[in-house]
Motif scaffolding. Structure first.
Motif, short mmCIF file in Angstrom:
data_model
loop_
_atom_site.label_atom_id
_atom_site.label_comp_id
_atom_site.label_asym_id
_atom_site.label_seq_id
_atom_site.Cartn_x
_atom_site.Cartn_y
_atom_site.Cartn_z
N MET A 1 -17.95 4.40 -18.65
CA MET A 1 -17.03 3.29 -18.80
C MET A 1 -15.70 3.78 -19.38
SD MET A 1 -19.16 -0.12 -19.87
CE MET A 1 -19.92 0.44 -21.38
N ALA A 2 -15.33 5.00 -19.07
CA ALA A 2 -14.08 5.55 -19.58
C ALA A 2 -12.89 4.79 -19.02
CB ALA A 2 -14.00 7.03 -19.24
N ASP A 3 -11.97 4.45 -19.90
CA ASP A 3 -10.72 3.78 -19.52
C ASP A 3 -10.93 2.50 -18.73
OD1 ASP A 3 -9.24 5.75 -20.82
OD2 ASP A 3 -9.17 7.00 -19.03
N VAL A 4 -11.96 1.74 -19.06
CA VAL A 4 -12.17 0.44 -18.43
C VAL A 4 -11.79 -0.61 -19.47
CG1 VAL A 4 -13.85 -1.14 -17.42
CG2 VAL A 4 -14.02 1.31 -16.96
N PHE A 5 -10.93 -1.51 -19.04
CA PHE A 5 -10.44 -2.53 -19.96
C PHE A 5 -11.11 -3.87 -19.70
CE2 PHE A 5 -7.23 0.76 -19.63
CZ PHE A 5 -7.08 1.09 -20.96
N VAL A 6 -11.14 -4.70 -20.72
CA VAL A 6 -11.78 -6.01 -20.66
C VAL A 6 -11.29 -6.83 -19.47
CG1 VAL A 6 -11.96 -8.22 -21.88
CG2 VAL A 6 -12.28 -6.07 -23.13
N GLY A 7 -9.99 -6.81 -19.22
CA GLY A 7 -9.41 -7.59 -18.13
C GLY A 7 -10.01 -7.29 -16.77
N VAL B 1 -15.81 -14.14 -32.65
CA VAL B 1 -15.15 -12.86 -32.45
C VAL B 1 -14.58 -12.88 -31.05
CG1 VAL B 1 -15.52 -10.38 -32.28
CG2 VAL B 1 -16.72 -11.69 -34.04
N THR B 2 -13.32 -12.48 -30.92
CA THR B 2 -12.66 -12.48 -29.62
C THR B 2 -12.19 -11.07 -29.26
OG1 THR B 2 -10.47 -12.94 -30.55
CG2 THR B 2 -11.84 -14.85 -29.97
N THR B 3 -11.72 -10.95 -28.04
CA THR B 3 -11.14 -9.69 -27.57
C THR B 3 -9.91 -10.02 -26.76
OG1 THR B 3 -11.65 -7.60 -26.45
CG2 THR B 3 -12.54 -9.61 -25.45
N ASN C 1 -6.58 -6.22 -22.72
CA ASN C 1 -6.28 -4.79 -22.72
C ASN C 1 -7.13 -3.98 -23.69
OD1 ASN C 1 -5.06 -5.82 -24.98
ND2 ASN C 1 -3.11 -4.75 -24.69
N ASP C 2 -8.15 -4.59 -24.29
CA ASP C 2 -9.08 -3.85 -25.16
C ASP C 2 -10.04 -3.03 -24.32
OD1 ASP C 2 -7.90 -4.92 -27.41
OD2 ASP C 2 -9.48 -6.39 -27.78
N ASP C 3 -10.51 -1.95 -24.89
CA ASP C 3 -11.46 -1.06 -24.22
C ASP C 3 -12.82 -1.76 -24.15
OD1 ASP C 3 -13.53 1.03 -23.87
OD2 ASP C 3 -11.87 2.43 -24.17
N ILE C 4 -13.42 -1.79 -22.98
CA ILE C 4 -14.70 -2.49 -22.79
C ILE C 4 -15.81 -1.86 -23.61
CG2 ILE C 4 -15.49 -1.22 -20.75
CD1 ILE C 4 -15.73 -5.04 -21.37
N ARG C 5 -15.72 -0.55 -23.89
CA ARG C 5 -16.75 0.10 -24.72
C ARG C 5 -16.80 -0.51 -26.11
NH1 ARG C 5 -14.79 6.05 -23.70
NH2 ARG C 5 -12.92 4.84 -24.05
N ASP C 6 -15.62 -0.81 -26.66
CA ASP C 6 -15.57 -1.42 -28.00
C ASP C 6 -16.21 -2.80 -27.99
OD1 ASP C 6 -14.23 0.85 -28.91
OD2 ASP C 6 -12.24 -0.07 -28.65
N VAL C 7 -15.95 -3.56 -26.94
CA VAL C 7 -16.53 -4.90 -26.84
C VAL C 7 -18.04 -4.82 -26.62
CG1 VAL C 7 -16.50 -7.07 -25.56
CG2 VAL C 7 -14.37 -5.86 -26.01
N HIS D 1 -23.76 -12.53 -26.69
CA HIS D 1 -23.89 -12.52 -25.23
C HIS D 1 -22.60 -12.96 -24.55
CE1 HIS D 1 -28.20 -11.80 -25.45
NE2 HIS D 1 -28.21 -12.64 -26.47
N HIS D 2 -21.68 -13.49 -25.34
CA HIS D 2 -20.42 -14.03 -24.81
C HIS D 2 -19.29 -13.71 -25.79
CE1 HIS D 2 -23.80 -16.76 -23.89
NE2 HIS D 2 -23.29 -16.75 -22.68
N VAL D 3 -18.20 -13.13 -25.28
CA VAL D 3 -17.03 -12.86 -26.11
C VAL D 3 -15.79 -13.40 -25.39
CG1 VAL D 3 -15.60 -11.10 -27.23
CG2 VAL D 3 -18.08 -10.81 -27.15
N PRO D 4 -15.15 -14.44 -25.94
CA PRO D 4 -13.95 -14.98 -25.31
C PRO D 4 -12.81 -13.97 -25.31
CG PRO D 4 -14.88 -16.54 -26.89
CD PRO D 4 -15.58 -15.23 -27.10
N VAL D 5 -12.02 -14.01 -24.24
CA VAL D 5 -10.85 -13.16 -24.11
C VAL D 5 -9.63 -14.06 -24.31
CG1 VAL D 5 -9.59 -11.55 -22.63
CG2 VAL D 5 -12.09 -11.73 -22.44
N VAL D 6 -8.81 -13.71 -25.30
CA VAL D 6 -7.66 -14.56 -25.63
C VAL D 6 -6.36 -13.78 -25.53
CG1 VAL D 6 -8.98 -16.14 -27.10
CG2 VAL D 6 -7.92 -14.13 -28.10
N ASP D 7 -5.31 -14.53 -25.26
CA ASP D 7 -3.95 -14.02 -25.20
C ASP D 7 -3.13 -14.83 -26.19
OD1 ASP D 7 -1.78 -12.50 -23.45
OD2 ASP D 7 -1.07 -14.56 -23.76
N GLU D 8 -2.24 -14.18 -26.91
CA GLU D 8 -1.46 -14.89 -27.95
C GLU D 8 -0.67 -16.06 -27.40
OE1 GLU D 8 0.92 -12.43 -30.48
OE2 GLU D 8 -0.69 -10.97 -30.72
N THR D 9 -0.16 -15.95 -26.18
CA THR D 9 0.67 -17.03 -25.64
C THR D 9 -0.09 -17.96 -24.70
OG1 THR D 9 1.47 -15.57 -23.89
CG2 THR D 9 2.81 -15.74 -25.86
#
Length: 134
Positions: free
Chosen positions: A1-7, A80-82, A85-91, A101-109
């Motif tokens: 999962m190298a360089d795979v982002f949440v998005g 807890v959110t992500t 552009n966060d690394d999927i390994r961290d999530v 089992h579920h982590v919401p993905v949020v954007d500041e705007t």
């Protein structure tokens, strides 16, 4: 999962409800969409909570009416959110460490833009090519 982002792996669009939504309506939305959670958002798409299938066990144990009880009474609010552009390994590590089992993905705007689930991770891993044995 190298360089795979949440998005890349997140599910979007997210199925949402308001805090005032009756739990029965939220359950119907989850059932119709084959999902294990709905995200609770405010008027500006800001994250207020999450209601998961596990919360229905508490509702049943309490003997409350799903038709009359609002989501706000059973949703989790300490979430807890992500970010996309966060690394999927961290999530993935976070999910394992905390049993999420579920982590919401949020954007500041934009507010809630997606969700990463164990199903998303499993689907990705099932398509990753494994090294051949020598």
């Amino acid at each position: 999962m190298a360089d795979v982002f949440v998005g890349r792996l997140m599910s979007s669009p997210v199925r949402t409800v308001s805090a005032e939504t009756p739990i029965q309506e939220a359950a119907r939305k989850m059932s119709e969409n084959g999902i294990g959670s709905v995200i609770v958002v405010g008027d500006g798409n800001e994250l207020e909570g999450i209601l998961t299938a596990t919360d229905f066990v508490r509702l049943g144990a309490d003997g409350r009416s799903a038709a009359e009880t609002p989501v706000s009474e059973y949703m989790s609010t300490d979430i807890v959110t992500t970010a996309a552009n966060d690394d999927i390994r961290d999530v993935a590590d976070l999910m394992i460490d905390h049993g999420f089992h579920h982590v919401p993905v949020v954007d500041e705007t934009e507010g809630v833009v997606g969700i990463v689930t164990t199903t998303d991770l499993t689907a990705y891993l099932s398509h990753v090519e494994a090294p051949s044995p020598e």
